[in-house]
Enzyme design. Structure first.
Site, PDB file in Angstrom:
ATOM      1  N   ARG A 121     104.471 -50.595  81.116  1.00 26.68           N
ATOM      2  CA  ARG A 121     104.039 -49.205  80.914  1.00 26.68           C
ATOM      3  C   ARG A 121     104.366 -48.860  79.469  1.00 26.68           C
ATOM      4  O   ARG A 121     105.513 -48.964  79.038  1.00 26.68           O
ATOM      5  CB  ARG A 121     104.773 -48.247  81.851  1.00 26.68           C
ATOM      6  N   HIS A 148      94.933 -46.349  83.608  1.00 20.35           N
ATOM      7  CA  HIS A 148      95.984 -46.443  84.641  1.00 20.35           C
ATOM      8  C   HIS A 148      95.358 -47.082  85.894  1.00 20.35           C
ATOM      9  O   HIS A 148      95.180 -46.445  86.926  1.00 20.35           O
ATOM     10  CB  HIS A 148      96.521 -45.038  84.934  1.00 20.35           C
ATOM     11  N   GLN A 151      96.901 -47.085  89.574  1.00 18.83           N
ATOM     12  CA  GLN A 151      96.791 -45.774  90.226  1.00 18.83           C
ATOM     13  C   GLN A 151      95.447 -45.634  90.938  1.00 18.83           C
ATOM     14  O   GLN A 151      95.371 -45.192  92.084  1.00 18.83           O
ATOM     15  CB  GLN A 151      96.943 -44.664  89.169  1.00 18.83           C
ATOM     16  N   ASP A 239      94.551 -34.147  87.075  1.00 22.67           N
ATOM     17  CA  ASP A 239      95.820 -34.702  86.598  1.00 22.67           C
ATOM     18  C   ASP A 239      96.403 -33.702  85.610  1.00 22.67           C
ATOM     19  O   ASP A 239      95.747 -32.713  85.229  1.00 22.67           O
ATOM     20  CB  ASP A 239      95.555 -36.080  85.934  1.00 22.67           C
ATOM     21  N   CYS A 282      97.362 -37.905  90.909  1.00 24.11           N
ATOM     22  CA  CYS A 282      98.233 -39.084  90.821  1.00 24.11           C
ATOM     23  C   CYS A 282      99.710 -38.732  90.812  1.00 24.11           C
ATOM     24  O   CYS A 282     100.545 -39.587  91.076  1.00 24.11           O
ATOM     25  CB  CYS A 282      97.875 -39.898  89.578  1.00 24.11           C
ATOM     26  N   ARG A 310     100.507 -46.497  96.296  1.00 28.24           N
ATOM     27  CA  ARG A 310     100.845 -47.257  95.095  1.00 28.24           C
ATOM     28  C   ARG A 310     101.538 -48.551  95.505  1.00 28.24           C
ATOM     29  O   ARG A 310     101.259 -49.625  94.979  1.00 28.24           O
ATOM     30  CB  ARG A 310     101.756 -46.427  94.173  1.00 28.24           C
TER      31      ARG A 310
HETATM   32  N1  NVA Z   1      97.926 -38.903  82.650  1.00 29.32           N
HETATM   33  C1  NVA Z   1      99.329 -38.967  83.001  1.00 29.32           C
HETATM   34  C2  NVA Z   1      99.521 -39.852  84.172  1.00 29.32           C
HETATM   35  C3  NVA Z   1     100.947 -39.933  84.662  1.00 29.32           C
HETATM   36  C4  NVA Z   1     101.102 -40.882  85.804  1.00 29.32           C
HETATM   37  C5  NVA Z   1     100.108 -39.456  81.810  1.00 29.32           C
HETATM   38  O1  NVA Z   1      99.654 -40.396  81.139  1.00 29.32           O
HETATM   39  O2  NVA Z   1     101.184 -38.917  81.535  1.00 29.32           O
HETATM   40  N1   CP Z   2     101.441 -41.659  89.077  1.00 28.35           N
HETATM   41  C1   CP Z   2     102.369 -42.334  88.383  1.00 28.35           C
HETATM   42  O1   CP Z   2     102.076 -43.339  87.736  1.00 28.35           O
HETATM   43  O2   CP Z   2     103.625 -41.832  88.507  1.00 28.35           O
HETATM   44  P1   CP Z   2     104.896 -42.245  87.636  1.00 28.35           P
HETATM   45  O3   CP Z   2     104.676 -41.738  86.249  1.00 28.35           O
HETATM   46  O4   CP Z   2     106.039 -41.548  88.334  1.00 28.35           O
HETATM   47  O5   CP Z   2     105.051 -43.729  87.652  1.00 28.35           O
END
Ligand code: NVA
Ligand code: CP
Length: 334
Positions: A121, A148, A151, A239, A282, A310
């Site tokens: 990540r 992502h 997800q 989101d 998500c 997930r």
């Molecule tokens: N769009 C959000 C998703 C978090 C799981 C982000 O990138 O912060």
């Molecule tokens: N939806 C998601 O990826 O959550 P986290 O940021 O908690 O991993």
């Protein structure tokens, strides 16, 4: 297949089963991953893990690298890997030499000597593709500013559990044109559903991704009007308005929120979707911003099923990567 990003120049490990983006896989492979995920989920609900002498991760170690926070991704990967017979090691880029400038090429080549797979990540999209380019073990995308994919695999699994096949259905995305939306576009193309997107004009998804979707004959439409996107939709998704990659201070956040305010998912908007439409997010959610408490807590909302899936969808992906030739039958036989 075309690629928005390239991992080409170091080509000796092309046969590795990386899971970088949904568009990289054929539709039938993605479908089998979700079938296996569902089979494993049923098996898990029936009895305890670890299961099976042939568990796909038996004796394997997976490195989970994070350069930004996570609840669902971290916990679901750690638990899922353990349930499939493997073990994981969580690493923060700040605690690694990567945080002091060691190259991704060297990091990938070193880690490949220790672990059997890497989940990353990152706040730097390029880092994912560069890591995969040099790694000699499979790499999984656990979120970048661009996409992502794990997800969206869980989200498609969730929709299908509640309403049957996504094929031919209409999904609506309302809000920011962010990383989750990019993977949703790729999912719509590969799984064959229509996607109506409503974002402000300057928050559209990347043109390259839209061009790719049209080239692949995807049924994807963009509008700046939330009502137009949601009308008759089978599933409504949104989101956060400020993703982790937005290095936004208070003024920037406020101006984004002002622009996105008309894109909030509320009861009035859900009422113009199909009568049995689902609401998905998500998580983490910001109640009162992108969604009202009323919709979030409503019977149409399946956000916690998405979170649970997930775990299961990622086990399907891990079975595809590590299950060898028999990965398709995994789940049926145990
Ligand atoms: N769009 C959000 C998703 C978090 C799981 C982000 O990138 O912060
Ligand atoms: N939806 C998601 O990826 O959550 P986290 O940021 O908690 O991993």
């Amino acid at each position: 297949m075309t690629s928005h990003f390239s991992t080409d120049s170091h080509s000796s490990h092309k046969s590795l089963r990386h899971f970088l983006d949904i568009k990289d896989l054929e539709s039938h492979t993605l479908r089998h991953i979700l079938d296996v995920a569902q089979a494993i989920k049923h098996m898990q609900k029936g009895r305890q893990f670890p299961l099976h002498p042939r568990a796909p991760l038996s004796g394997r170690q997976i490195g989970l690298i994070f350069s930004c926070p996570s609840t669902r991704t971290r916990v679901s990967f750690e638990i899922g890997i353990r349930q499939l017979g493997g073990d994981s090691l969580v690493l923060s880029t700040q605690e690694m030499q990567l945080g002091r400038g060691e190259s991704l090429a060297d990091t990938a080549r070193v880690l490949s000597r220790f672990v059997d797979g890497i989940m990353l990540r990152t706040t730097d999209t390029y880092a994912l593709y560069e890591l995969a380019r040099w790694s000699t073990v499979p790499v999984i995308n656990g979120l970048t500013p661009h996409s992502h994919p794990v997800q969206i695999m869980a989200d498609i699994m969730t929709y299908e559990e509640h309403r049957g096949s996504v094929h031919g259905r209409t999904f609506a995305w309302v809000g920011d044109g962010n990383n989750v939306l990019v993977s949703l576009i790729e999912g719509a193309v590969r799984f064959g559903f229509t996607l109506h997107i409503a974002t402000p004009k300057d928050m559209k998804p990347p043109q390259k991704v839209m061009d790719w979707a049209h080239h692949e004959n995807g049924s994807i439409k963009w509008t700046s009007h939330p009502q137009e996107a949601v009308y008759g939709a089978d599933c409504v998704m949104t989101d956060t308005w400020t993703s982790m990659s937005h290095t936004c201070q208070d003024t920037c956040k406020k101006s984004r929120h002002d622009v996105l305010k008309p894109y909030q998912i509320n009861k009035a908007l859900m009422e113009i979707a199909a009568p049995d439409a689902l609401f998905m997010h998500c998580l983490p959610a910001h109640i009162g911003e992108e969604v009202t408490a009323e919709v979030f807590e409503s019977r149409q909302s399946v956000v916690f099923d998405e979170a649970e899936n997930r775990l299961h969808a990622q086990k399907g992906i891990l079975a595809w990567i590590f299950g060898g030739k028999t990965w398709r039958s995994w789940g049926e036989e145990a």
